[in-house]
Design a protein around this motif. Structure first.
Motif, PDB file in Angstrom:
ATOM      1  N   SER A   3       0.831  -1.202   0.000  1.00  0.00           N
ATOM      2  CA  SER A   3       0.000   0.000   0.000  1.00  0.00           C
ATOM      3  C   SER A   3       0.866   1.254   0.000  1.00  0.00           C
ATOM      4  CB  SER A   3      -0.904   0.018   1.226  1.00  0.00           C
ATOM      5  OG  SER A   3      -1.714  -1.125   1.293  1.00  0.00           O
ATOM      6  N   ASN A   4       0.303   2.318  -0.530  1.00  0.00           N
ATOM      7  CA  ASN A   4       0.933   3.633  -0.456  1.00  0.00           C
ATOM      8  C   ASN A   4       0.418   4.320   0.809  1.00  0.00           C
ATOM      9  OD1 ASN A   4       1.896   6.210  -0.716  1.00  0.00           O
ATOM     10  ND2 ASN A   4       1.152   6.531  -2.802  1.00  0.00           N
ATOM     11  N   LEU A  42      -1.946  -3.807   5.535  1.00  0.00           N
ATOM     12  CA  LEU A  42      -1.385  -2.628   4.887  1.00  0.00           C
ATOM     13  C   LEU A  42      -0.161  -3.005   4.056  1.00  0.00           C
ATOM     14  CD1 LEU A  42      -1.365   0.548   4.678  1.00  0.00           C
ATOM     15  CD2 LEU A  42       0.278   0.480   6.572  1.00  0.00           C
ATOM     16  N   SER A  43       0.722  -3.788   4.633  1.00  0.00           N
ATOM     17  CA  SER A  43       1.945  -4.179   3.926  1.00  0.00           C
ATOM     18  C   SER A  43       1.635  -4.993   2.677  1.00  0.00           C
ATOM     19  CB  SER A  43       2.856  -4.986   4.857  1.00  0.00           C
ATOM     20  OG  SER A  43       3.297  -4.190   5.937  1.00  0.00           O
ATOM     21  N   GLN A  49      -9.600   0.012   4.772  1.00  0.00           N
ATOM     22  CA  GLN A  49      -9.914   1.152   5.625  1.00  0.00           C
ATOM     23  C   GLN A  49      -8.834   2.220   5.461  1.00  0.00           C
ATOM     24  OE1 GLN A  49      -9.471  -2.018   6.664  1.00  0.00           O
ATOM     25  NE2 GLN A  49     -11.070  -2.657   8.085  1.00  0.00           N
ATOM     26  N   LYS A  50      -9.235   3.384   5.030  1.00  0.00           N
ATOM     27  CA  LYS A  50      -8.270   4.449   4.745  1.00  0.00           C
ATOM     28  C   LYS A  50      -8.072   5.427   5.905  1.00  0.00           C
ATOM     29  CE  LYS A  50      -7.632   3.120   0.466  1.00  0.00           C
ATOM     30  NZ  LYS A  50      -6.332   2.558   0.010  1.00  0.00           N
ATOM     31  N   ASN A  51      -9.081   5.556   6.758  1.00  0.00           N
ATOM     32  CA  ASN A  51      -9.031   6.544   7.832  1.00  0.00           C
ATOM     33  C   ASN A  51      -8.948   5.823   9.179  1.00  0.00           C
ATOM     34  OD1 ASN A  51      -9.418   8.683   5.919  1.00  0.00           O
ATOM     35  ND2 ASN A  51     -11.590   8.128   5.868  1.00  0.00           N
ATOM     36  N   LEU A  52      -7.814   5.959   9.854  1.00  0.00           N
ATOM     37  CA  LEU A  52      -7.545   5.207  11.064  1.00  0.00           C
ATOM     38  C   LEU A  52      -7.532   6.134  12.276  1.00  0.00           C
ATOM     39  CD1 LEU A  52      -4.631   3.009   9.667  1.00  0.00           C
ATOM     40  CD2 LEU A  52      -7.081   2.496   9.676  1.00  0.00           C
TER      41      LEU A  52
END
Length: 299
Positions: A3-4, A42-43, A49-52
């Motif tokens: 992921s970026n 994520l890796s 989910q973009k907003n943590l």
């Protein structure tokens, strides 16, 4: 593909109340504590989910409170905290063992009990122990009154509603896990079967408790007064094996009751085929683990 990280946002409110108010105002936020599951996704480029919202720094969630009747564990308590706690080790050895199975030492230093529960994996290590100990969960959310926290309590057995689905309402966090200290006379058993002895997701796991009473018809024998059996990786959620329990309750341990328990377990097991194992293997191993437990009771 990795992921970026620039596609993601992370906020860390300074207090628990602020975190709950932030969560209530923005339902797109995903709470993150130790992050041992989310960071793997994520890796691998598989974290949607973009907003943590970070809650890992909130000391209000990291505690172990012992009273004469119960123990209450904050959802932010790490597996290392659990492994090292003397009362948990003496009163709830199944939970201590499950904490020691969870990933590497680094994972245990960071991963939290609440995260293991809320992640809702059917293969998670701690849920079978919490199910047989009949744990209770306290859930919290922002109150309508400014600066206040609303709470509700549910039995843990009611928390998992389906695969990766839980009873958490929008805006809620898991605050704590409570267990009554009334298992001193129970015989405990747990086994996890995985590809390796460490850092392995379970192919199948069982946690069991049993309590005996005297058999009026046979003073030298015993009857099962209470029995609790819970499994990981055997259904779409961590679950108690009610049919197997009912087949044993009030009965002695004999070859016939062991065979009946295996048959009952087969009726409620719904394992799947995946990259770690096959449904057939999981069902067979679960039955073998149950039999192993019952043989230990017959000694």
């Amino acid at each position: 593909m990795r992921s970026n990280v620039l596609d993601y946002s992370l906020i860390a409110p300074p207090t628990l109340t602020a975190a709950l108010e932030t969560l209530a105002s923005d339902p797109t936020l995903t709470p993150i504590a130790g992050g041992t599951e989310l960071m793997v996704a994520l890796s691998a480029g598989h974290l949607p989910q973009k907003n943590l919202l970070s809650i890992n720094h909130l000391n209000e969630l990291r505690f172990i409170e012992v009273t004469p009747d119960a123990i209450t564990i904050g959802s932010g308590t790490t597996f290392t905290d659990i492994r090292r706690h003397a009362t948990i080790a003496s009163d709830f050895p199944l939970l201590t063992q499950a904490a020691s199975w969870t990933g590497s030492i680094a994972n245990q230093n960071r991963g939290t009990l609440g995260g293991n529960i809320v992640n809702a994996s059917p293969a998670a290590d701690t849920p079978p122990a919490l199910l047989v100990y009949d744990a209770t969960l306290t859930l919290i959310s922002a109150s309508a009154a400014a600066g206040k926290i609303a709470t509700r309590t549910i039995p843990y057995r009611m928390f998992h509603l389906g695969y990766k689905k839980t009873a958490l309402a929008p805006g809620e966090l898991l605050f704590s896990i409570s267990i009554r200290r009334n298992f001193a006379n129970y015989i405990a058993y747990t086994r996890k079967v995985g590809t390796r002895n460490a850092q392995a997701i379970s192919k199948v796991a069982l946690a069991c408790l049993a309590l005996f009473t005297e058999n009026p018809a046979n003073p030298s024998g015993r009857l099962i007064a209470d029995i609790r059996i819970a499994a990981a990786s055997l259904r779409e959620t961590p679950a108690r094996c009610i049919a197997a329990e009912q087949s044993l309750l009030g009965r002695p341990i004999t070859p016939a009751t062991i065979a009946a328990a295996r048959a009952a377990l087969a009726t409620e097991a719904r394992p799947i085929d995946d990259i770690r194992s096959t449904a057939k293997y999981r069902a067979a191993v679960a039955a073998n683990l149950l039999e192993e437990f019952l043989h230990t009771l017959a000694v």
